[in-house]
Write a protein that holds these residues in place. Structure first.
Motif, PDB file in Angstrom:
ATOM      1  N   PHE A   1       0.822  -1.210   0.000  1.00 39.69           N
ATOM      2  CA  PHE A   1       0.000   0.000   0.000  1.00 39.69           C
ATOM      3  C   PHE A   1       0.860   1.265   0.000  1.00 39.69           C
ATOM      4  CE2 PHE A   1      -3.551  -2.677   1.460  1.00 39.69           C
ATOM      5  CZ  PHE A   1      -4.561  -2.148   0.678  1.00 39.69           C
ATOM      6  N   SER A   2       1.933   1.263  -0.744  1.00 40.87           N
ATOM      7  CA  SER A   2       2.807   2.428  -0.799  1.00 40.87           C
ATOM      8  C   SER A   2       2.615   3.177  -2.113  1.00 40.87           C
ATOM      9  CB  SER A   2       4.267   1.999  -0.658  1.00 40.87           C
ATOM     10  OG  SER A   2       4.683   1.239  -1.783  1.00 40.87           O
ATOM     11  N   ARG A   3       2.887   4.467  -2.066  1.00 41.06           N
ATOM     12  CA  ARG A   3       2.748   5.295  -3.265  1.00 41.06           C
ATOM     13  C   ARG A   3       3.764   4.883  -4.330  1.00 41.06           C
ATOM     14  NH1 ARG A   3       3.229  11.942  -3.382  1.00 41.06           N
ATOM     15  NH2 ARG A   3       2.862  12.193  -5.639  1.00 41.06           N
ATOM     16  N   THR A   4       4.983   4.559  -3.886  1.00 47.05           N
ATOM     17  CA  THR A   4       6.024   4.152  -4.833  1.00 47.05           C
ATOM     18  C   THR A   4       5.635   2.883  -5.566  1.00 47.05           C
ATOM     19  OG1 THR A   4       7.724   5.136  -3.424  1.00 47.05           O
ATOM     20  CG2 THR A   4       8.452   3.528  -5.067  1.00 47.05           C
ATOM     21  N   TYR A   5       5.097   1.922  -4.827  1.00 45.96           N
ATOM     22  CA  TYR A   5       4.681   0.663  -5.451  1.00 45.96           C
ATOM     23  C   TYR A   5       3.567   0.908  -6.469  1.00 45.96           C
ATOM     24  CZ  TYR A   5       2.568  -3.944  -5.948  1.00 45.96           C
ATOM     25  OH  TYR A   5       2.037  -5.102  -6.458  1.00 45.96           O
ATOM     26  N   ALA A   6       2.608   1.755  -6.112  1.00 45.30           N
ATOM     27  CA  ALA A   6       1.496   2.042  -7.021  1.00 45.30           C
ATOM     28  C   ALA A   6       1.998   2.698  -8.304  1.00 45.30           C
ATOM     29  CB  ALA A   6       0.476   2.940  -6.323  1.00 45.30           C
ATOM     30  N   ILE A   7       2.893   3.676  -8.171  1.00 45.36           N
ATOM     31  CA  ILE A   7       3.408   4.372  -9.351  1.00 45.36           C
ATOM     32  C   ILE A   7       4.220   3.429 -10.227  1.00 45.36           C
ATOM     33  CG2 ILE A   7       4.965   6.197 -10.136  1.00 45.36           C
ATOM     34  CD1 ILE A   7       4.132   7.806  -7.672  1.00 45.36           C
ATOM     35  N   ASP A   8       5.090   2.623  -9.594  1.00 47.80           N
ATOM     36  CA  ASP A   8       5.921   1.686 -10.354  1.00 47.80           C
ATOM     37  C   ASP A   8       5.086   0.639 -11.084  1.00 47.80           C
ATOM     38  OD1 ASP A   8       8.165   2.985  -9.531  1.00 47.80           O
ATOM     39  OD2 ASP A   8       8.654   1.587  -7.916  1.00 47.80           O
TER      40      ASP A   8
ATOM     41  N   SER B   1       2.750   2.506 -13.966  1.00 44.88           N
ATOM     42  CA  SER B   1       3.475   3.160 -15.067  1.00 44.88           C
ATOM     43  C   SER B   1       4.113   2.150 -16.009  1.00 44.88           C
ATOM     44  CB  SER B   1       4.542   4.100 -14.498  1.00 44.88           C
ATOM     45  OG  SER B   1       5.448   3.390 -13.662  1.00 44.88           O
TER      46      SER B   1
ATOM     47  N   TYR C   1      -2.214  -3.857 -11.040  1.00 38.67           N
ATOM     48  CA  TYR C   1      -2.397  -3.327  -9.682  1.00 38.67           C
ATOM     49  C   TYR C   1      -3.703  -3.823  -9.069  1.00 38.67           C
ATOM     50  CZ  TYR C   1      -2.344   0.076  -5.861  1.00 38.67           C
ATOM     51  OH  TYR C   1      -2.335   0.672  -4.616  1.00 38.67           O
TER      52      TYR C   1
END
Length: 247
Positions: free
Chosen positions: A40-47, A50, A58
């Motif tokens: 549930f991290s922003r970095t994981y979501a963006i990676d 994208s 996701y």
């Protein structure tokens, strides 16, 4: 009356699917949850997002994390498969309205359902397929309009971004429908194929897709070729096969 008949039909199918999955494969869902990672991290979501098909990836990983809860693996799988059948039937009803749509709409449901019981299969394939069906249903609602190709050429790259190479299935289904119905300006559908190649080529050249395998192939969802082949032939091409039957 038909509305209530449809509701009753899918409730029966859903109950049978859930009971079967829970009684025979409850252990399987615990195993799948252990071998997939979600954060549930922003970095994981963006990676994750994208990349081609990142949104479907996701969503699929988000759903799998609930597999460790009792009954939830069977519930989520049942709902995904039911949506596959329901959207397929709505597409067929829009095209023909034949009574045989009840039977034909469950074919991809059971075919993809078999894949769900294989540990090498990622439910990203099913989520991406649902995006295809949803947008194909939207297209069938506007197919009689002269300017209908404008949204098609907008939907295809959008579908590539959120669901990956399954956008080629959407384009193939649109092409078959246009060729068979021969509506006004139907010959514009031939431009879909160079347009698809352009999408894949640009995604690699811009770095959005790492290589041409990611840009043009569904193998990321399936780790073995025999799964890829079954996914294509028994699940993903059903809309394209149905179109010549009902037009």
């Amino acid at each position: 009356m038909n509305k209530y008949k449809d509701i009753f039909y899918w409730i029966i199918i859903g109950c049978l699917l859930f009971v079967y999955l829970q009684q025979t494969h409850s252990f399987y869902f615990y195993y799948i949850e252990q071998i997939q990672l979600f954060s549930f991290s922003r970095t994981y979501a963006i990676d994750t997002i994208s990349q081609p098909g990142g949104l479907s990836l996701y969503i699929s990983r988000f759903l799998v994390q609930f597999y460790y809860l009792p009954y939830w693996g069977a519930i989520i799988t049942t709902l995904l498969l039911l949506l596959t059948g329901i959207l397929t039937k709505k597409i067929l009803d829009t095209i023909s309205g034949s009574v045989f749509t009840y039977f034909l709409s469950v074919l991809p449901l059971f075919s993809i359902g078999i894949l769900h019981l294989n540990a090498d299969y990622s439910i990203q394939g099913t989520v991406s397929y649902l995006f295809v069906l949803l947008l194909l249903l939207a297209y069938t609602c506007i197919k009689s309009l002269p300017w209908r190709f404008i949204p098609v050429f907008l939907i295809t790259p959008f579908l590539y971004i959120i669901a990956g190479p399954v956008c080629y299935l959407f384009a193939l289904s649109v092409f078959l429908l246009e060729v068979l119905l021969r509506k006004e300006n139907w010959y514009f559908s031939f431009f879909l194929f160079p347009f698809l190649f352009l999408i894949g080529w640009l995604s690699v050249r811009t770095g959005f897709a790492g290589d041409y395998t990611v840009a043009f192939c569904l193998m990321r969802m399936l780790t073995h070729w025999y799964l890829y082949r079954r996914f294509i032939m028994h699940g993903m091409l059903y809309p394209a096969v149905y179109l010549p039957v009902f037009t």
